[in-house]
Design a protein around this motif. Structure first.
Motif, PDB file in Angstrom:
ATOM      1  N   ASP A  83       0.792  -1.226   0.000  1.00 37.49           N
ATOM      2  CA  ASP A  83       0.000   0.000   0.000  1.00 37.49           C
ATOM      3  C   ASP A  83       0.824   1.274   0.000  1.00 37.49           C
ATOM      4  O   ASP A  83       0.310   2.337  -0.370  1.00 37.49           O
ATOM      5  CB  ASP A  83      -0.954   0.003   1.195  1.00 37.49           C
ATOM      6  N   ASP A  84       2.080   1.199   0.442  1.00 40.74           N
ATOM      7  CA  ASP A  84       2.904   2.405   0.509  1.00 40.74           C
ATOM      8  C   ASP A  84       4.377   2.031   0.509  1.00 40.74           C
ATOM      9  O   ASP A  84       4.737   0.852   0.511  1.00 40.74           O
ATOM     10  CB  ASP A  84       2.545   3.252   1.740  1.00 40.74           C
ATOM     11  N   GLN A  85       5.240   3.047   0.511  1.00 41.91           N
ATOM     12  CA  GLN A  85       6.675   2.800   0.453  1.00 41.91           C
ATOM     13  C   GLN A  85       7.177   2.105   1.711  1.00 41.91           C
ATOM     14  O   GLN A  85       8.050   1.232   1.633  1.00 41.91           O
ATOM     15  CB  GLN A  85       7.448   4.110   0.238  1.00 41.91           C
ATOM     16  N   CYS A 105      12.955  -4.834 -11.115  1.00 42.00           N
ATOM     17  CA  CYS A 105      11.535  -4.491 -11.256  1.00 42.00           C
ATOM     18  C   CYS A 105      10.661  -4.953 -10.097  1.00 42.00           C
ATOM     19  O   CYS A 105       9.521  -5.368 -10.286  1.00 42.00           O
ATOM     20  CB  CYS A 105      10.979  -5.025 -12.568  1.00 42.00           C
ATOM     21  N   GLY A 106      11.188  -4.905  -8.869  1.00 40.10           N
ATOM     22  CA  GLY A 106      10.415  -5.299  -7.702  1.00 40.10           C
ATOM     23  C   GLY A 106      10.516  -6.765  -7.335  1.00 40.10           C
ATOM     24  O   GLY A 106       9.881  -7.206  -6.390  1.00 40.10           O
ATOM     25  N   PRO A 120       4.078  -2.389  -5.307  1.00 41.46           N
ATOM     26  CA  PRO A 120       3.172  -1.351  -4.800  1.00 41.46           C
ATOM     27  C   PRO A 120       1.951  -1.188  -5.709  1.00 41.46           C
ATOM     28  O   PRO A 120       2.057  -1.242  -6.929  1.00 41.46           O
ATOM     29  CB  PRO A 120       4.036  -0.089  -4.827  1.00 41.46           C
ATOM     30  N   ARG A 121       0.805  -0.995  -5.081  1.00 40.43           N
ATOM     31  CA  ARG A 121      -0.417  -0.752  -5.857  1.00 40.43           C
ATOM     32  C   ARG A 121      -0.257   0.475  -6.759  1.00 40.43           C
ATOM     33  O   ARG A 121      -0.805   0.517  -7.860  1.00 40.43           O
ATOM     34  CB  ARG A 121      -1.609  -0.576  -4.922  1.00 40.43           C
ATOM     35  N   ALA A 122       0.529   1.445  -6.304  1.00 45.63           N
ATOM     36  CA  ALA A 122       0.775   2.651  -7.097  1.00 45.63           C
ATOM     37  C   ALA A 122       1.470   2.325  -8.414  1.00 45.63           C
ATOM     38  O   ALA A 122       1.251   3.000  -9.424  1.00 45.63           O
ATOM     39  CB  ALA A 122       1.612   3.652  -6.298  1.00 45.63           C
ATOM     40  N   ALA A 151       7.732   7.117  -5.205  1.00 38.48           N
ATOM     41  CA  ALA A 151       7.847   8.541  -5.550  1.00 38.48           C
ATOM     42  C   ALA A 151       8.433   8.699  -6.954  1.00 38.48           C
ATOM     43  O   ALA A 151       7.974   9.554  -7.726  1.00 38.48           O
ATOM     44  CB  ALA A 151       8.702   9.278  -4.506  1.00 38.48           C
ATOM     45  N   ALA A 152       9.418   7.894  -7.302  1.00 38.60           N
ATOM     46  CA  ALA A 152      10.022   7.975  -8.630  1.00 38.60           C
ATOM     47  C   ALA A 152       9.031   7.520  -9.707  1.00 38.60           C
ATOM     48  O   ALA A 152       8.980   8.104 -10.798  1.00 38.60           O
ATOM     49  CB  ALA A 152      11.297   7.161  -8.684  1.00 38.60           C
ATOM     50  N   ILE A 153       8.248   6.497  -9.406  1.00 38.06           N
ATOM     51  CA  ILE A 153       7.223   6.027 -10.351  1.00 38.06           C
ATOM     52  C   ILE A 153       6.183   7.125 -10.579  1.00 38.06           C
ATOM     53  O   ILE A 153       5.813   7.425 -11.728  1.00 38.06           O
ATOM     54  CB  ILE A 153       6.537   4.733  -9.833  1.00 38.06           C
TER      55      ILE A 153
END
Length: 159
Positions: A83-85, A105-106, A120-122, A151-153
């Motif tokens: 949900d968040d960083q 890539c995660g 991240p969902r973002a 933030a970079a995404i």
């Protein structure tokens, strides 16, 4: 075991250790029954842990101590939506800093070789943006990362 479909993961001798790590690391995770072998088997002796029932983020699994014959690879992975960083960082570091390995890539691998996508969902929101130019910028940004930097995404998505 109550689920009709359960993921079976093969381990050399440490299925119980892996299950306990997953249970302490991921929400909605737990260790269930530990079954000890009633007799000798190819990779162990009577009384050794043969299987461990556990859940990972609500997914029923069983760890089988089947020996070193079969190794994990990226053809199977757990994809964990964050949900968040802070959650992304916590899960990523729990895996990588516990003998795991970073990838791109995660993606990362735990010390047992199981692959994880800490997503991240973002990130999904960004790369599925109806504005395909914005989605491509976010995607291109992701392609340069190991652990996802939300933030970079988002900055790449905005242009």
């Amino acid at each position: 075991m109550t689920s009709k479909n359960t993921v079976c993961l093969w381990y050399d001798r440490d299925a119980e250790e892996a299950a306990r790590f997953y249970a302490k690391t991921f929400p909605d995770s737990a260790v269930g029954a530990v079954m000890r072998a009633p007799g000798d088997f190819p990779s162990g002796k009577q009384g050794d842990v043969l299987t461990v029932e556990f859940t990972v983020a609500g997914i029923p699994c069983v760890g089988l101590n089947g020996g070193p014959t079969f190794q994990h690879n990226e053809a199977f992975s757990f994809q964990i939506a964050t949900d968040d960083q802070a959650e992304t960082d916590r899960l990523w570091h729990a895996i990588v800093d516990n003998g795991g390995q970073e990838s791109a890539c995660g993606w990362c691998k735990d010390k047992w070789g199981v692959s994880w996508q800490i997503s991240p969902r973002a990130l999904l929101d960004a790369i599925t943006d109806p504005d395909r130019v914005a989605a491509k910028r976010a995607f291109d940004s992701m392609m340069t990362m190991r652990k996802i930097d939300i933030a970079a995404i988002e900055a790449a998505r905005r242009g």
